[in-house]
Enzyme design. Structure first.
Site, short mmCIF file in Angstrom:
data_model
loop_
_atom_site.label_atom_id
_atom_site.label_comp_id
_atom_site.label_asym_id
_atom_site.label_seq_id
_atom_site.Cartn_x
_atom_site.Cartn_y
_atom_site.Cartn_z
N HIS A 1 0.84 -1.21 0.00
CA HIS A 1 0.00 0.00 0.00
C HIS A 1 0.86 1.25 0.00
CE1 HIS A 1 -4.25 -1.22 1.46
NE2 HIS A 1 -4.23 -0.94 0.18
N CYS B 1 12.32 -9.52 -20.79
CA CYS B 1 11.34 -9.25 -19.74
C CYS B 1 12.01 -9.04 -18.38
CB CYS B 1 10.31 -10.36 -19.65
SG CYS B 1 11.03 -11.95 -19.21
C1 PEP Z 1 14.58 -12.48 -14.91
O1 PEP Z 1 15.27 -13.33 -14.33
O2 PEP Z 1 15.06 -11.51 -15.53
C2 PEP Z 1 13.12 -12.56 -14.86
C3 PEP Z 1 12.36 -11.81 -15.62
O3 PEP Z 1 12.61 -13.43 -13.97
P1 PEP Z 1 12.52 -13.13 -12.39
O4 PEP Z 1 13.04 -11.74 -12.15
O5 PEP Z 1 11.11 -13.30 -12.03
O6 PEP Z 1 13.42 -14.20 -11.85
#
Ligand code: PEP
Ligand code: MG
Length: 861
Positions: A483, A791
């Site tokens: 929050h 990602c």
């Molecule tokens: C990463 O390792 O870059 C990834 C996206 O996975 P996490 O951060 O959830 O391990």
């Protein structure tokens, strides 16, 4: 004497308890009541009341009616062994419910095929109540009057609370006391049946009998209290009794526990055996205070790394707001003094919440939620019980709030668990008032532009802070979705969480730059950097507003190249905000949020509903769902993985999924069921070899076949293990797409633990070694024409964007708050520049050199 009528909690065939195929219920050991063979899949509350406990296996829950009667609702026979599979709880401990409110839903096919029987029981489990008028041997509709409970009073006297107080109060049980510890060797802990057997034995003893487990105690004469302990196989239970004959009763109950209380003993469970053989562990010793070193000296430039919570940069002066431990006296001046003190303190804090809600009307709901917590009768009753037992108002409130916060933290829904922080906040506020100080006025009075450093900022700290007042926030602990972080984001305050305890060495008044885009705090930066950052901050604020206006449009580079900008999501509630920021889809749904902080895996239905809601919120935009990435440093309490020396190099990601195929298959089925078909893609974490992805693909195809789905679903591999980047061509033969997880890739390439504050400053995804692997991954993917996304955290780093694009990445999945700016920046880039700088970056020695290159080419970043 009061009488209340309980409504049927299920529709179906109503029957007497004697016909239940479970002796503990049929012989009335658990309590008195009736049973229903259900024809519906939803259990509803039979009365107005409060949920005392939802069993961790979600097959049973107890509701306390206004008269004090505790109504145990137990779905099916032998359903505890399903460990939550097929059940979805809709309520949490302590929640007020009305008659007819849904409590638990269940998958009738699954539970019916796996349990001994679906016959479900409604019984009164506490003393002082009698039951009659059971409407049985007929079809009953949900909500119809089912039975009458006599006893108690509507004013809410609570026999079990009184019994607990009696059990806890030494004054109530003078004379002989005895204690013995024994290991619990039954698979599902103290669920209804063994708890009833224990209660039957304890009730034969006139004095108090308590069961202690993991620092918690329960009245051994209450089934609900025993079930509420949440015991598991291998737990050590201490039986404590007082009064004449205490030694004998302790021996006999310990013997019963040791022989399984009617449940089969797990003889070969290594854990149970080890625990049984081991001597009783010593009382937990608080960890020695971590040696964190002296305060950083002026001029000593220090870079601390944390986790991105709210992006943005700020220059300012550090204000320390570390909380000192509260010390409270246990003994009070008696209920006549302490009770009114507590009431006055609560009233004062409630009045403060009202003022905060007026100042920040857009967040009135948060303050209203706080108010409801303070008004909670369970919380107040528990604190008053302590005060009546001679404790001080401070001690009673501290203990009650902590206990409730711990219970919330253990709840299945991670958002609920985050409310534990709210309770800790309220604990502090009430203690502050009890100490004679004014309620917290928040941080509003700090000089404008201050960078606040704290263990953890709480929502109340931000209550009166106007937008533009604070420069930044850095927390030693904290999570990115609390929050407090939501409020900080609403105020536009760059925030970095999980900075580690080194942040405590930053002295008051130190100049600092906080960078929420890079999760960094730079203390005592050089003058030129301060000046440069100040200018950049002002310009950026103006630009951001501008960028939001066009955020909804597709992202194309200046030369027309299409780059997709997606969002990383963790839960349903993240999705609408991400779309508003311009997300063109979700490139990484971290599904582990659904699995963590709970006692059993979410059912397939539960997962399906969440995925469907996210897909709906994305309104046709792609949704990439990553299969469970637990193990390593994200253990699941209900998943029996071995203890590992180096968990980050052990059973993680897909390795867990292949070891626990049912867990993975249930998740795959949940994803496949999302409509419209094709809305989702499946992404598999921690792939090191094509064989792992092939194994998952086989599962996907089999489950697809079973569901009768002709359409294939796209299956992608995360590239976060260096080996996977090196053989990306081989993996692309099996994968439909690749997505690079730069967080893990960087930690494995640089051999630097991403959670270790000592190496955090060097852990930079722009290290040329990492970039070369990304380059290899993209080239490998080209062999089969696969797209490559990023990602990991560097997709949210504007400095990384041109490099990643220059290396051939076509999709960035970023934290939602940076998306509008990121899209606007990408629109200014030309592919030929990106390629040139990316190629040069591959030939550098360090991440610093790479960052310099990028900054020279795009100085406005
Ligand atoms: C990463 O390792 O870059 C990834 C996206 O996975 P996490 O951060 O959830 O391990
Ligand atoms: Mg990862």
């Amino acid at each position: 004497m009061t009488a209340i009528t309980l409504a049927a909690p299920l529709a179906g065939w109503a029957m007497p308890l004697t016909e239940v195929p479970d002796p503990a219920f049929s012989q009335g050991l658990v309590g008195t009541g009736m049973a229903i063979d259900p024809t519906v899949n939803e259990l509803r509350s039979p009365c107005d009341g409060v949920v005392l406990s939802v069993h961790r296996a979600h097959h049973a829950c107890t509701v306390r009616a206004a008269s004090g009667a505790e109504v145990l609702l137990h779905l099916g026979v032998d359903t505890v062994g399903l460990n939550g599979e097929g059940f979805t709880a809709h309520v949490r401990d302590g929640q007020a419910v009305k008659a007819g409110d849904p409590l638990i839903s269940f998958d009738m096919d699954l539970v019916g095929s796996r349990a001994q029987s679906l016959v479900s029981m409604m019984v009164i489990v506490n003393d002082g109540f009698t039951v009659d008028g059971q409407s049985v041997n007929r079809v009953i509709a949900v909500g119809e009057p089912a039975m009458t409970v006599h006893g108690g009073s509507v004013a809410g006297s609570s026999p079990s609370a009184a019994a607990s107080a009696a059990a806890a109060s030494p004054a109530a049980d003078p004379g002989e006391t005895a204690e013995r510890t024994v290991a619990l060797r039954i698979a599902h802990g103290l669920h209804a049946r063994p708890a009833a057997a224990l209660v039957a034995a304890a009730k034969a003893h006139p004095g108090a009998v308590t069961i202690l487990c993991r620092d918690r105690g329960a009245n051994a004469k209450s089934v609900v209290a025993l079930m509420g302990l949440g015991t598991v196989l291998g737990d050590r239970l201490t039986v404590r009794a007082s009064g004449p004959g205490a030694q004998g009763v302790v021996e006999s109950i310990a013997g019963l526990i040791d022989s399984g209380l009617g449940d089969p003993i797990v003889e070969d469970a290594a854990a149970a055996a080890a625990v049984t053989a081991a001597p009783a562990p010593a009382a937990p010793v608080p960890p020695a205070a971590e040696e964190i070193g002296p305060p950083f000296a002026p001029g000593e430039q220090v870079l601390l790394k944390g986790t991105i919570a709210v992006p943005g940069q700020a220059v300012g002066t550090v204000v320390r707001r570390f909380r000192s431990a509260v010390s409270v006296a246990e003994e009070g001046a008696g209920p006549a003094v302490e009770e009114p003190r507590l009431h006055r303190a609560l009233d004062s804090v409630i009045a403060g919440l009202g003022r905060s809600a007026e100042r920040m009307p857009e967040h009135a709901a948060i303050f209203q939620a706080h108010r409801e917590l303070l008004d909670d009768p369970e919380l107040l009753d528990s604190a008053l019980a302590d005060i009546r037992a001679g404790k001080s108002a401070e001690w009673a409130w501290h203990r009650t709030a902590r206990r409730q916060a711990d219970a919330l933290a253990a709840l299945a829904d991670p958002r609920m668990a985050e409310r534990a922080a709210d309770l800790r906040d309220l604990e502090q506020q009430v203690l502050t008032v009890l100490a004679g100080k004014a309620p917290s006025v928040g941080l509003a009075e700090l000089p404008a532009g201050s960078i606040v450093l704290a263990d953890e900022i709480l929502p109340s700290d931000l209550a009166g802070v106007p937008a533009g007042q604070l420069g930044g926030i850095g927390m030693v602990h904290g999570g990115p979705t609390s929050h407090a972080v939501i409020l900080a984001a609403a105020l536009g305050v760059p925030t970095v969480v999980a900075l580690g305890r080194q942040a405590e060495r930053v002295p008051d008044g130190a100049p600092a730059v906080i960078d929420g885009n890079r999760a960094e705090l730079l203390v005592f930066p050089p003058e030129d950097m301060l000046a440069k950052t100040r200018t950049a901050v002002a310009a950026r604020a103006a630009r951001r507003e501008e960028n939001r206006r066009t955020a909804g449009e597709d992202c194309r580079m200046a030369d027309g190249t299409r780059i997709e900008v997606f969002a990383n999501l963790g839960r349903v509630s993240d999705a609408p905000g991400a779309v508003a920021e311009g997300a063109e889809g979700c490139g990484l749904l971290r599904t582990e949020f659904l699995f963590l902080e709970r006692q059993s895996a979410p059912s397939e239905d539960e997962q399906y509903r969440q995925y469907q809601q996210i897909a709906d919120a994305l309104a046709g935009r792609p949704l990439v769902i990553r299969t469970l990435d637990v193990g390593g440093d994200k253990p699941l309490p209900y998943l029996p993985l071995p203890k590992e020396e180096n968990p980050v190099l052990g059973l993680r990601g897909v390795r867990v999924g292949l070891r626990e195929p049912e867990l993975l298959r249930a998740q795959i089925r949940a994803i496949l069921r999302v409509k419209p078909t094709g809305a989702c893609r499946i992404m598999v974490p921690m792939i090191a070899s094509p064989s792992e992805l092939r194994a998952v693909r086989r599962m996907v195809d089999e489950e697809r076949g079973k569901l009768g789905l002709a359409e294939p679903i796209e299956l992608g591999a995360m590239i976060e293990v260096p080996a996977a980047a090196l053989i990306a061509d081989r993996i692309s033969a099996v994968a439909d797409f690749l997505s690079i997880g730069t967080n893990d890739l960087t930690q494995y390439v640089l051999a630097m633990d991403r959670g270790n504050p000592h190496v955090a400053a060097q852990l930079d995804a722009l290290h040329p070694g990492v970039l070369r692997l990304i380059h290899l991954a993209v080239m490998g993917a080209e062999t089969y024409g696969r797209t490559v996304a990023v990602c990991g955290g560097s997709a949210s780093d504007p400095m990384a964007a041109p490099l990643l694009i220059g290396l051939g990445v076509t999709e960035l999945s970023a934290t939602p708050a940076v998306i509008a700016d990121l899209k606007a920046f990408i629109r200014t880039l030309r592919m030929e520049d990106c390629r040139r700088v990316a190629e040069a970056a591959l030939g550098t020695d360090s991440a610093d050199e790479v960052r310099r290159l990028v900054a020279e080419t795009w100085p406005a970043i």
